[in-house]
Design an enzyme around this catalytic site. Structure first.
Site, mmCIF file in Angstrom:
data_model
loop_
_atom_site.group_PDB
_atom_site.id
_atom_site.type_symbol
_atom_site.label_atom_id
_atom_site.label_comp_id
_atom_site.label_asym_id
_atom_site.label_seq_id
_atom_site.Cartn_x
_atom_site.Cartn_y
_atom_site.Cartn_z
ATOM 1 N N LEU A 1 0.870 -1.175 0.000
ATOM 2 C CA LEU A 1 0.000 0.000 0.000
ATOM 3 C C LEU A 1 0.904 1.221 0.000
ATOM 4 C CD1 LEU A 1 -2.703 -0.801 2.740
ATOM 5 C CD2 LEU A 1 -2.988 -0.924 0.257
ATOM 6 N N ASP A 2 0.519 2.253 -0.729
ATOM 7 C CA ASP A 2 1.280 3.489 -0.698
ATOM 8 C C ASP A 2 1.391 3.989 0.737
ATOM 9 O OD1 ASP A 2 1.380 3.402 -3.446
ATOM 10 O OD2 ASP A 2 -0.247 4.857 -3.727
ATOM 11 N N LYS A 3 2.469 4.674 1.038
ATOM 12 C CA LYS A 3 2.688 5.219 2.378
ATOM 13 C C LYS A 3 1.489 6.014 2.903
ATOM 14 C CE LYS A 3 5.834 8.312 4.900
ATOM 15 N NZ LYS A 3 7.031 9.183 4.786
ATOM 16 N N THR B 1 -1.650 5.760 2.153
ATOM 17 C CA THR B 1 -2.899 5.000 2.135
ATOM 18 C C THR B 1 -3.004 4.142 3.383
ATOM 19 O OG1 THR B 1 -2.805 4.889 -0.280
ATOM 20 C CG2 THR B 1 -4.292 3.355 0.816
ATOM 21 N N HIS C 1 0.265 3.669 -7.817
ATOM 22 C CA HIS C 1 -0.560 4.872 -7.678
ATOM 23 C C HIS C 1 -1.781 4.836 -8.602
ATOM 24 C CE1 HIS C 1 2.831 7.634 -5.882
ATOM 25 N NE2 HIS C 1 2.781 6.446 -5.299
#
Length: 252
Positions: A60-62, A64, A169
């Site tokens: 997961l993106d930082k 999120t 993303h």
């Protein structure tokens, strides 16, 4: 609301093969050359929390938050990583975006692979476009009495996002593509809307939450659905905007 803290991670599911946690916004999954200054990583915190070595099977993106799954051995990690890559894991996200979107739609827009490091950019490395699809459903809307840009009021939608592919993303870039960027997105979003939410609602995070994942257990073959409750930032916004958790079918 909800700046990064040191509260122990919430375990959502655990057996002898898998463990899932609720990752807060602002926490990296593992070490990254892009964020060399960071000292906290979900991977290490889960290891410390359960006292066992774990393997990341997706990311997961930082910024999120939400469901983050780990495997407890290399073989299960390989199997689950393949499941994610081959789209056998159904993922559902919740997001607050600028404007009123359509009620339902499929975004079918290829995305160029993002470079992983500044060194790649400096060397002029280029990557090819990849197919990318995201389905979405509008769950709720709100109009706020604050002028933004040339508009006398600010409108926002709460969306359920269902990625059909897993590009870097992807959700953030797809929402930007249809001119409904996710609030709090400092890379792909709109500064005036991010600023409004900071100033009026003390929101200091990307309003994107990995709400649930659904997959077949690699060993027991049972169907699993793991859900992650949203944090205090989302909870406060729901209350302010008059969005009803139960009516929308969302776990509080």
């Amino acid at each position: 609301m909800d700046k990064q803290n040191t509260t122990p991670l919430e375990i959502l599911y655990q057996d002898e093969y898998l463990v899932a946690v609720n990752k807060p916004s602002g926490l990296l999954v593992h070490r990254s050359p892009i964020d060399r200054h960071e000292t906290r990583f979900a991977l290490q915190e889960v290891r410390d929390l359960i006292g066992a070595y774990v393997y990341a099977v997706h990311r997961l993106d930082k910024p999120t938050s939400g469901v983050l799954l780990f495997a407890l051995n290399a073989e299960i990690a390989k199997t689950m990583s393949h499941c994610f890559r081959s789209h056998k894991v159904q993922k559902s996200y919740l997001a607050v975006v600028r404007g009123y979107t359509e009620e339902k739609a499929l975004i079918d827009h290829p995305l160029k692979q993002m470079l992983d490091t500044k060194a790649q950019k400096a060397r002029g490395v280029t990557k090819e476009e990849q197919e990318a699809q995201t389905a979405y459903e509008r769950l709720a809307t709100v109009e706020l009495p604050y002028p933004v840009s040339r508009y006398p009021a600010a409108r926002y939608s709460l969306l359920k996002l269902l990625p059909k592919t897993g590009r870097k993303h992807q959700l953030r870039r797809h929402m930007k593509h249809i001119f409904h960027p996710i609030v709090g997105d400092t890379k792909h979003g709109r500064g005036e809307h991010n600023r409004l939410f900071r100033e009026k609602f003390n929101v200091h995070r990307l309003l994107l939450h990995a709400y649930s994942i659904h997959f077949t257990h690699p060993v027991t073959q049972k169907k699993l659905q793991i859900e992650a409750p949203m944090d205090s930032t989302f909870e406060a916004l729901f209350q302010i905007f008059g969005w009803d958790w139960v009516e929308l079918g969302i776990r509080k």
